[in-house]
Design an enzyme around this catalytic site. Structure first.
Site, mmCIF file in Angstrom:
data_model
loop_
_atom_site.group_PDB
_atom_site.id
_atom_site.type_symbol
_atom_site.label_atom_id
_atom_site.label_comp_id
_atom_site.label_asym_id
_atom_site.label_seq_id
_atom_site.Cartn_x
_atom_site.Cartn_y
_atom_site.Cartn_z
ATOM 1 N N ASN A 1 0.351 -1.281 -0.090
ATOM 2 C CA ASN A 1 -0.051 -0.021 0.000
ATOM 3 C C ASN A 1 0.735 1.005 0.387
ATOM 4 O O ASN A 1 1.423 1.774 0.802
ATOM 5 C CB ASN A 1 -0.622 0.203 1.408
ATOM 6 N N TRP A 2 1.042 2.046 -1.344
ATOM 7 C CA TRP A 2 2.315 3.345 -1.014
ATOM 8 C C TRP A 2 1.285 4.009 -0.211
ATOM 9 O O TRP A 2 1.904 5.106 -0.476
ATOM 10 C CB TRP A 2 2.341 3.076 -3.096
ATOM 11 N N LYS A 3 0.232 4.520 -0.166
ATOM 12 C CA LYS A 3 0.028 5.269 0.205
ATOM 13 C C LYS A 3 -0.168 6.621 -0.294
ATOM 14 O O LYS A 3 0.097 6.467 -1.541
ATOM 15 C CB LYS A 3 -0.022 6.101 1.704
ATOM 16 N N HIS B 1 -9.465 1.300 4.597
ATOM 17 C CA HIS B 1 -8.440 1.433 5.586
ATOM 18 C C HIS B 1 -8.460 2.257 6.861
ATOM 19 O O HIS B 1 -9.572 3.657 6.645
ATOM 20 C CB HIS B 1 -7.147 2.185 4.241
ATOM 21 N N SER C 1 3.358 -2.035 10.662
ATOM 22 C CA SER C 1 4.792 -2.040 10.720
ATOM 23 C C SER C 1 5.407 -3.443 10.422
ATOM 24 O O SER C 1 6.128 -4.073 11.065
ATOM 25 C CB SER C 1 5.121 -1.467 12.293
ATOM 26 N N GLY D 1 2.558 -1.133 3.828
ATOM 27 C CA GLY D 1 3.102 0.210 4.320
ATOM 28 C C GLY D 1 4.009 0.329 3.811
ATOM 29 O O GLY D 1 4.807 0.649 2.126
ATOM 30 N N GLY D 2 5.067 1.129 5.024
ATOM 31 C CA GLY D 2 6.328 1.946 4.661
ATOM 32 C C GLY D 2 7.603 1.619 3.715
ATOM 33 O O GLY D 2 7.997 1.354 2.979
ATOM 34 N N GLU E 1 -6.688 4.962 7.339
ATOM 35 C CA GLU E 1 -6.617 6.530 7.546
ATOM 36 C C GLU E 1 -7.982 6.939 6.810
ATOM 37 O O GLU E 1 -8.509 8.160 6.894
ATOM 38 C CB GLU E 1 -5.542 6.263 6.858
ATOM 39 N N GLU F 1 -5.917 -4.907 11.174
ATOM 40 C CA GLU F 1 -4.652 -3.983 10.686
ATOM 41 C C GLU F 1 -5.078 -2.706 12.182
ATOM 42 O O GLU F 1 -5.140 -2.051 12.344
ATOM 43 C CB GLU F 1 -4.360 -2.740 9.956
ATOM 44 N N GLY G 1 2.045 2.021 10.652
ATOM 45 C CA GLY G 1 3.875 3.333 10.722
ATOM 46 C C GLY G 1 3.894 4.069 11.750
ATOM 47 O O GLY G 1 4.825 4.985 11.638
HETATM 48 P P1 PGA Z 1 3.262 0.406 7.669
HETATM 49 O O1 PGA Z 1 1.379 0.288 6.594
HETATM 50 O O2 PGA Z 1 3.739 -0.755 6.640
HETATM 51 O O3 PGA Z 1 3.480 1.365 7.422
HETATM 52 O O4 PGA Z 1 3.006 0.174 9.370
HETATM 53 C C1 PGA Z 1 0.501 -0.457 6.431
HETATM 54 C C2 PGA Z 1 -0.998 -0.367 5.868
HETATM 55 O O5 PGA Z 1 -1.390 1.071 6.577
HETATM 56 O O6 PGA Z 1 -0.944 -0.322 5.894
#
Ligand code: PGA
Length: 256
Positions: free
Chosen positions: A9-11, A96, A214, A235-236, A98, A168, A174
């Protein structure tokens, strides 16, 4: 019996040029390998066409981070599932944390989006998970139950092949803080129990449940070795070729 899925997930990162570079780098490392699961990148909308040539299913797959809840028409700023499909997308991330938090998206909207994308032949990655305060209060099972119950029984076309779940815990997204393998397993097993009650035993045993929060190359193998963890939503660590390929390798070793 369940194929793993590792989804990046590149956001809101990487425009077309940088996105193509990353996807081409990942694809080059995977090319010629027969993966025992699925690897997917989900770029921002504008980056999707640039990435499509590299994430062509051979073996890297293409996804999106969101979609509109209508077929088309006067909905400024929205993108329909059919348009995403035309651009080569196979999976769409929905709900998600967010989007729950910043866009105030709710269950009714998730249901409309997922029904529409399923009707187009796309697959949903449905995200859910508790906040830090909810975990501290010992309410994580109750929250997960409510989030799954609010959406899954209302889906018209849901099956274990067009729907992937992504647990999640919001406190791990994050933050660098990861759920322990035991915590992840406990919540995934609980999720599967809830799915069995809502949809039946057979769908529950075939549906993939990803862990997100994470996840990185150094902890992927241990997390994915848990019996109810079928891969990750990353994500990251999906933003660098080595990190992302390292997580795919962790999945191959744990789940292949
Ligand atoms: P993260 O994000 O790996 O940076 O914690 C995961 C996500 O939000 O899908």
């Amino acid at each position: 019996m369940r194929r793993y899925l590792v989804a990046g997930n590149w956001k809101m990162n990487l425009g077309p040029a940088a996105g193509l570079e990353l996807a081409a780098g990942v694809a080059a490392r995977l090319r010629g390998r027969v993966l025992r699961g699925d690897a997917l990148v989900c770029p921002p909308y504008v980056t999707i066409p640039a990435v499509a040539a590299a994430a062509d299913g051979n073996p890297l797959l293409l996804g999106a981070q969101n979609c509109g809840d209508q077929d088309g028409g006067a909905f400024t700023g929205e993108v329909s599932p059919a348009m995403l499909k035309e651009a080569g997308v196979q999976y769409v991330i929905i709900a998600h944390s967010e989007r729950r938090q910043y866009q105030r998206e709710d269950d009714d909207l998730f249901v409309r989006k997922i029904n529409l994308l399923h009707a187009c032949g796309l697959k949903a990655i449905f995200c859910y998970g508790e906040l830090l305060g909810e975990r501290k209060a010992g309410r994580e099972r109750e929250i997960v139950n409510a989030q799954l119950e609010g959406v899954l029984p209302r889906l018209q076309y849901v099956d274990p092949y067009n729907t992937v779940l992504a647990y999640e815990p919001v406190w791990a997204i994050g933050t660098g803080e990861t759920a322990s393998p035991a915590q992840a397993q406990e919540m995934h097993a609980w999720s599967r129990q809830v799915v069995a009650r809502l949809l039946g035993e057979s769908p529950a045993s075939h549906m993939r449940i990803l862990y997100g929060g994470s996840c990185k190359a150094s902890n992927a193998h241990e997390l994915f070795s848990q019996p109810d963890v079928d891969g990750g939503l990353i994500g990251g660590a999906s933003l660098k070729v080595d990190d992302f390929v390292g997580i795919i390798d962790g999945a191959e070793a744990a789940l292949g």
